[in-house]
Scaffold this active site. Structure first.
Site, PDB file in Angstrom:
ATOM      1  N   ASP A 179      17.504  37.622 -15.042  1.00 51.29           N
ATOM      2  CA  ASP A 179      16.169  37.817 -15.604  1.00 51.29           C
ATOM      3  C   ASP A 179      15.565  39.115 -15.077  1.00 51.29           C
ATOM      4  O   ASP A 179      15.647  39.416 -13.872  1.00 51.29           O
ATOM      5  CB  ASP A 179      15.281  36.628 -15.222  1.00 51.29           C
ATOM      6  CG  ASP A 179      13.856  36.783 -15.692  1.00 51.29           C
ATOM      7  OD1 ASP A 179      13.605  36.549 -16.884  1.00 51.29           O
ATOM      8  OD2 ASP A 179      13.007  37.155 -14.853  1.00 51.29           O
ATOM      9  N   CYS A 187       0.827  -1.207   0.000  1.00 50.14           N
ATOM     10  CA  CYS A 187       0.000   0.000   0.000  1.00 50.14           C
ATOM     11  C   CYS A 187       0.862   1.258   0.000  1.00 50.14           C
ATOM     12  O   CYS A 187       2.066   1.222   0.235  1.00 50.14           O
ATOM     13  CB  CYS A 187      -0.888   0.045   1.247  1.00 50.14           C
ATOM     14  SG  CYS A 187      -1.960  -1.369   1.495  1.00 50.14           S
TER      15      CYS A 187
END
Length: 493
Positions: free
Chosen positions: A442, A37
């Site tokens: 940037d 699981c």
């Protein structure tokens, strides 16, 4: 450092807490039921002595455990550890998820990685408890389940599409992995309000919370190339190439998953298509670890608290993004879209899109080899940069792919004329998936730094950003988020 699955006390505490943040980090197998699981599965309540922990679903299956029918562990988000590392194992996992083993076999995978077959197998077994064939088999099983549950395709066609060598192998694998036959899986699928539409594959793409869709979908839509991408009826839609054809993907955000709808020209590309969509939306990120690290900076902490769970918008085709990065050098978002749209109309492959307005695939580097640079409305130096990029991609001097070596790609890019830090790091961030890619030069980053009291110049800002490592690509998303640009806003539904 001990791997999480090798720390049974910590794993037991996580399972007891049903902490879904660790789904995909490890898998819990129960000796008494022979079922494995997710850590968050509500059905797992065994005594600690009856639990075993594995680093991958393939390892659990290889040890003789079956997938839980309730939590569907095979469909958990991928391990963020493998997704953000640059070593051999992580690159191999990304390529296997993209379907390389099914297409080219283990020798093809090893060739792409630059290692021998034996080395690849040894490293994967050591870290994941399963070799490349077992990992690819688990991928095939999951692809088969998606096709079984979401399409009306005959099982014989599904077996071929999912990559199985025979219907017998398909039946045996599905029964072994899911403890159900293909017929039982199809009969047990949840009602969806009608029969599956021919050619349309519907699925849920899970992710870890928290999740901030605003900058993710905002960026993809604001920079979308007309004809190749669009926002329609609350979904980001895009067309992209795959090994056997092309796909049109529709991706819609929901509070706990992404609704995905795929139209494939060849169902054999399902595994690769799902992998590309997850990659595009950065769905295998670990937002808790990322935000915890970024929040250690008192200047960045308020931004993280305001919008936790930001992802890095990526691309389905690395070479396409490289071309678009060059087109976007020193121009506005609108101008970059215009340049890209002209290339698409002139050199892209036309496609049919009965459900929307997509008209073309972005042109390949081979198609762009016929490009007349004089026809481009941009400075001569940038035209030269674009043509050198196209030549390098076509000659093999530059290799850009999801499983590539980030640093080697950087070296190859810097060797091309006109490729500076902004272009190279943008490609590393969005095309190659380096979580620590950083673009201090940037304009948006510099303006954001000035607004919040950080150094504006690239050198001092880079030094200041060391505390953000190894998640500087995510810090960039938070810095961009301080502006009112459209890339930061969720498009209207």
């Amino acid at each position: 450092m001990t791997a999480l699955h090798d720390d049974p006390e910590r794993c037991t505490r996580i399972v007891a807490a049903k902490d879904e943040r660790f789904d995909g980090f490890f898998f819990t197998a129960v000796l008494t039921t022979k079922i494995y699981c997710r850590p968050s599965c509500p059905a797992v309540t065994p005594k600690p002595r009856n639990m075993r922990f594995y680093p991958s679903a393939a390892a659990a299956a290889g040890a003789g455990f079956r997938a839980c029918k309730r939590c569907r562990p095979h469909a958990a988000p991928g391990s963020p550890d493998w997704n953000v590392r640059a070593d051999l194992v992580s690159r191999a996992v990304r390529l296997i998820a993209d379907g390389v083993v099914d297409r080219d076999g283990v020798p093809g995978l090893a060739s792409r990685l630059g290692y021998s077959v034996r080395q690849v197998e040894r490293h994967l077994m050591a870290e994941l408890g399963a070799g490349p064939l077992a990992l690819a088999r688990m991928q095939r099983a999951q692809s088969a389940r998606v096709l079984i549950e979401s399409t009306p395709m005959p099982f014989t066609e599904i077996a071929l599409a999912a990559g199985f060598s025979s219907v017998r192998s398909f039946n045996e694998t599905v029964r072994e992995v899911f403890a159900m036959t293909p017929g039982e899986l199809r009969a047990a699928r949840r009602p969806s309000g009608g029969s599956p539409q021919p050619g349309l594959i519907s699925l849920k793409l899970p992710f870890r919370q928290p999740f901030c869709p605003d900058n993710l979908f905002g960026h993809l839509v604001a920079t979308a190339v007309p004809g190749v991408e669009e926002w329609r009826d609350g979904a980001y839609r895009c067309a992209f190439r795959l090994p056997h054809g092309h796909a049109i993907a529709e991706l819609s955000p929901r509070p706990d998953h992404i609704v995905g709808r795929l139209r494939l020209t060849d169902p054999r590309d399902l595994t690769a298509a799902i992998s590309r969509c997850r990659w595009l939306l950065d769905l295998d990120a670990d937002p808790v670890a990322i935000d915890d690290q970024l929040a250690t900076d008192p200047v960045l902490a308020p931004l993280v608290r305001k919008t936790p769970g930001r992802r890095v918008p990526r691309t389905t085709e690395p070479e396409q993004f490289a071309v678009r990065a060059v087109l976007g050098q020193q121009v506005s978002t609108a101008a970059a879209r215009t340049h890209a749209s002209r290339l698409v109309q002139a050199y892209g492959d036309p496609i049919d899109d009965p459900a929307g307005g997509l008209t073309h695939l972005f042109p390949t580097s081979r198609a762009l080899a016929d490009l007349d640079p004089e026809a481009l409305a941009m400075p001569r130096t940038r035209r030269l940069t674009l043509m050198r990029l196209i030549e390098a991609l076509n000659s093999g001097d530059l290799t850009l792919d999801i499983g590539g070596d980030w640093n080697k790609a950087r070296e190859q890019l810097y060797a091309l004329p006109g490729f500076g830090p902004w272009t190279v790091e943008s490609i590393a961030m969005r095309a190659l998936g380096d979580p620590d890619a950083f673009i201090p030069g940037d304009l948006g980053v510099r303006q954001a730094a000035l607004r919040i009291g950080l150094p504006e110049k690239p050198g001092p800002l880079t030094a200041r950003a060391q505390v953000w490592q190894p998640w500087r690509a995510y810090a960039v998303q938070h810095l961009w988020g301080t502006s009112d640009h459209a890339v930061n806003r969720m498009p209207p539904f």
